[in-house]
Design an enzyme around this catalytic site. Structure first.
Site, PDB file in Angstrom:
ATOM      1  N   GLU A 106       0.898  -1.151   0.000  1.00  0.00           N
ATOM      2  CA  GLU A 106       0.000   0.000   0.000  1.00  0.00           C
ATOM      3  C   GLU A 106       0.934   1.197   0.000  1.00  0.00           C
ATOM      4  O   GLU A 106       1.657   1.424   0.958  1.00  0.00           O
ATOM      5  CB  GLU A 106      -0.891  -0.098   1.235  1.00  0.00           C
ATOM      6  CG  GLU A 106      -2.058   0.826   1.199  1.00  0.00           C
ATOM      7  CD  GLU A 106      -1.628   2.178   1.676  1.00  0.00           C
ATOM      8  OE1 GLU A 106      -1.105   2.947   0.843  1.00  0.00           O
ATOM      9  OE2 GLU A 106      -1.790   2.451   2.860  1.00  0.00           O
ATOM     10  N   CYS A 145      -1.584   8.110   4.403  1.00  0.00           N
ATOM     11  CA  CYS A 145      -1.622   7.709   2.992  1.00  0.00           C
ATOM     12  C   CYS A 145      -2.845   8.296   2.317  1.00  0.00           C
ATOM     13  O   CYS A 145      -2.931   8.352   1.095  1.00  0.00           O
ATOM     14  CB  CYS A 145      -1.605   6.204   2.809  1.00  0.00           C
ATOM     15  SG  CYS A 145      -1.862   5.247   4.278  1.00  0.00           S
TER      16      CYS A 145
END
Lengths: 533, 533
Positions: B264, B301
């Site tokens: 990720e 993120c």
């Protein structure tokens, strides 16, 4: 009807190239029709059309996609005898097999039609908001599977219908909402042309966008690589050899944007014979397996290429009867020259290895590309010390390994690589004594069979056709059965969306009546209570 | 309690190396404790123990695994203030955030405990036999998810608890039945040591096998690569930078047996401001986003790094207020020196690009590794012609793009790469006029948010945290929420097995009472009627 030999690019038929190949009748050993290889421009056009088609096709309802899939099945049936004769000629396979495979192909299309028409396959998952939750409010989040984009399908040689142009990969990719570009298999270009025409016909009749389907003729090393490396392509389905699958996998992984390649690359499908079973019915099992080893000239990815047991009188009986049965089976024409050549070489190499003894072979006959059924035997010790014996010989060949005992049997099972299937032939009451063996067999495979044969892959919800590497590039997915659609979809979550802007699958009142997980509970009901968005 | 600085290898603490590093307090700018890097022998031992542990742990019931996961949560809480203080010191994050993150970490562990204790997550699918079916009998086939093998987890810098040693990757991998080896993050080695101790304690207390969990200290380029390339390892979880994730992905894809790396890698998380919304509440939205951009010093993120709208008075108002708000937010210490350096460089480079204008920046202050909140603006045309502007600047920075109209706005959205999230700020009644915009925003992302902020990732069944590449290496999976477990499991089908030899999940009488798909219908009932095997 004469074949045109052109590439089908959306609703257009194109053949600007002067380069062509001939299809081939392996039984008669003669060239058939002329097929033009796709030019660079034609490949680019097919990709461009697929990208365009995706923009609308991705939003088509399950019902509309189902109509399309059903229409493909209808159009395939409407091809009638021409399809059956073409496929028989190009593959060397008998009429019964081809008719059966057509039924399977249509069955797959209709199964996926049913799946997307019903609609629950999208795994709709809803969590409603809790505006008063402490320390932070919980938002409304709703998730479902959506299509990924254009999919390239590599048609398989060994299933000219069920794993080719309109086979399982194509059906599942289209069902998920993705346009498909098929690379036709060189082994059955005429069959591909007929089926591609049927798909195109079905697309026009049911109002699908131009470019939802294309079929191109070309070589794996050029056309295949070009397709897999193109940025428009988002996923790949492949059934074939280890080398072919890995070439695509490596190319796809090295792209700037890596994409998955679902390559189903076959395996040796070990069969474990437990002593109690052999004691009772060694002869019967031998006869059953002589049939499975030679079914379709051994050209199934689930062909039992490795048979394991514990040395002793019963095992000797099994091998003797298997050898005798194999001798009596007539050789038949294999799918093409390359497969036949590789069978001959693989078998020869196998029989030259240390400790390997011939246990039975059919008589060679006059004929083209004949696959001569053959079985050999080797000790567990020799098998363990020679990784060359673990390789697949694609065709009607099987190696019987006699192990010194339970421990060596387990070692042999764990020494082989990932498999599509493994099989346990046993009496029920001996399973508890051999639990470690059953565990070992299950752990190396995608499907483990009890008292059956691995050949015959049922198309259903529960099928797993895909095992740990190198049976497949990704053992978390199946290429047969309804779950094959999961390869070509990704989850998309909507947070805090108003009802009107949500896809029907996620609307609170559940207009499609599908199964959904709502706040952790599976239900087909509407979302209950007040909904805070 | 003084930290020992050793590697935790199953139930052993080892530190044979003379090589060590210090943990670091970024706020105070000083070195803390000493941590020994794992030797080759220690790495080999951890891998060996993981392989051994898998042989038993894979068969543990959901209830037993749930006990283990619950015990980890309990042991983490029992670490008390020492954990909070250590994590604060090593990350520079404030107490409230660390306490909140501990709650989230424990919540995740308990959620996975609940998931595997309930048991339906294995997707049990049963098709019963039809011995009389024509032309061929249908066999009994039953499929369920099973664990894949040892998983390597790379701890993340930006979530020292919730995405590190006992974070979502570890919790989901253990829940699925896989041993875990954690590569500790160099940014919080002390926090890792405490959590690893808690996991080990929990494992011993609940009777888990030695090797079900290990934690190693080392560098990504050496230890990380060694772990990913080792044949015992079957899957990898990673949260971090694009370069870090791709180095692991490429290494894993080039193995003889390729394995998946679920990396990720973050994204710029575009936010689309529609005109109706701005007309009404431009100032409010600007204030809301000033908060989201600077939350946790922008080190999420899902940080909104790109804000898109259509040029005009309202957009100017938005930018003016956003700039003013940003100026008023105090800079804070970033997670570590490398992240701070990369933020400084990235921001500088961004501000030097053609057409980019500063729209507001906080005042620089005295302090270590301070991330100074900054926003800039650029036209849609300049953005489209300069791919450098599409890159992420990890930290409290956001670029506002003013587009000439609806069509350019759509072009800008489609020009950015795959994203974890995208957001639509709009009045409900303008959505129908901007359907193409909503579609575009959804198609590039894993999660699309309406009238909210992308920061704040709810841990639940419906969460999708993973988007099209390069947001993640595989957008078909999520790293947050219960579906994260699917990354670490594969389907295994049993064909024709006697009841006694089937796992409980697949037995006809459904002893676990789980949801199963039986002959196509979801049910918690036993399999009805006579069962032919």
């Amino acid at each position: 009807m004469a074949l045109h030999g052109k590439n089908r690019i959306g609703f257009e038929l194109l053949a600007a190239s002067e380069e062509f190949v001939h299809s081939y009748d392996p039984k008669a050993g003669k060239a058939l029709d002329k097929f033009y290889l796709a030019t660079e421009d034609e490949v680019a056009l097919a990709l461009d059309k697929a990208a365009q088609a995706f923009d609308s096709y991705r939003y088509y309802s399950g019902k509309r996609k189902a109509e399309f899939l059903e229409a493909i099945a209808d159009e395939i049936l409407a091809l009638g005898d021409e399809l059956i004769e073409t496929a028989m000629k190009e593959s060397g396979l008998p009429e019964g097999r081809i008719i059966g495979e057509r039924g399977r192909t249509m069955g797959q299309l209709r199964l996926f039609a049913q799946l997307v028409s019903e609609g629950s396959w999208v795994d709709a998952t809803i969590e409603t908001a809790q505006p008063d939750r402490q320390p932070l409010p919980k938002p409304d989040i709703r998730k479902m599977l959506c299509p990924v984009g254009p999919v390239v399908v590599f048609a398989a040689s060994n299933f000219p219908l069920a794993f080719s142009t309109a086979g399982g990969d194509t059906a599942s990719a289209l069902a998920a909402g993705n346009p498909v570009i098929v690379k036709a298999h060189m082994s059955h270009l005429g069959t591909n042309e007929l089926i591609a025409g049927a798909i195109s016909q079905a697309a026009e009749k049911t109002g699908m966008p131009d470019g939802v389907f294309s079929s191109l003729n070309g070589r794996g090393s050029s056309l295949g690589q070009a397709l897999v490396k193109h940025p428009v392509v988002k996923s790949v389905g492949f059934t074939g050899s280890f080398n072919g699958g890995m070439a695509l996998y490596r190319a796809a992984a090295q792209r700037e944007e890596p994409i998955p390649v679902f390559a189903e690359m076959g395996s040796v499908n070990p069969v474990v014979l437990l002593p109690g079973k052999l004691k009772k019915v060694a002869e019967e099992v031998a006869k059953q397996y002589a049939g499975s080893i030679t079914l379709g000239v051994g050209q199934f990815c689930t062909n039992p290429g490795l048979i394991l047991g514990i040395a002793g009188d019963e095992m000797d009986t099994f091998i003797r009867v298997l050898g005798k049965e194999i001798q009596a089976i007539a050789p038949a024409t294999m799918l093409n020259e390359a497969i036949h050549k590789s069978y001959q070489e693989g078998k020869k190499k196998m029989l030259e290895q240390k400790g390997v003894q011939l246990a039975g072979a059919a008589k060679d006959e006059e004929g083209n590309f004949l696959g001569v059924p053959t079985v050999a035997r080797v000790s567990g010790a020799d098998f363990l010390s020679n990784p060359g014996l673990h390789e697949e010989v694609f065709g009607p060949f099987s190696l019987v390994v006699t192990c010194s005992g339970k421990e060596e049997l387990r070692e042999v099972i764990l020494s082989v690589k990932g498999q599509l299937t493994s099989t346990i032939m046993a009496e029920e009451n001996e399973l508890s004594d051999y639990q470690e063996i059953v565990y070992a067999a299950a752990n190396i495979a995608g499907r483990v069979i009890f008292n059956g044969v691995p050949t015959g892959v049922e198309v259903c919800h529960a099928m797993q056709h895909g095992g740990p590497f190198p049976a497949s590039t990704d053992g978390r997915f199946t290429s047969v059965g309804t779950d094959a659609i999961r390869r070509f979809a990704r989850p998309l979550a909507y947070q805090g969306f108003p009802e009107d802007a949500l896809p029907d699958e996620l609307k609170s009142n559940n207009p499609l009546g599908i199964w959904r997980k709502v706040n952790g509970e599976l239900t087909r009901e509407a979302v209950a209570g007040e909904v805070y968005i």
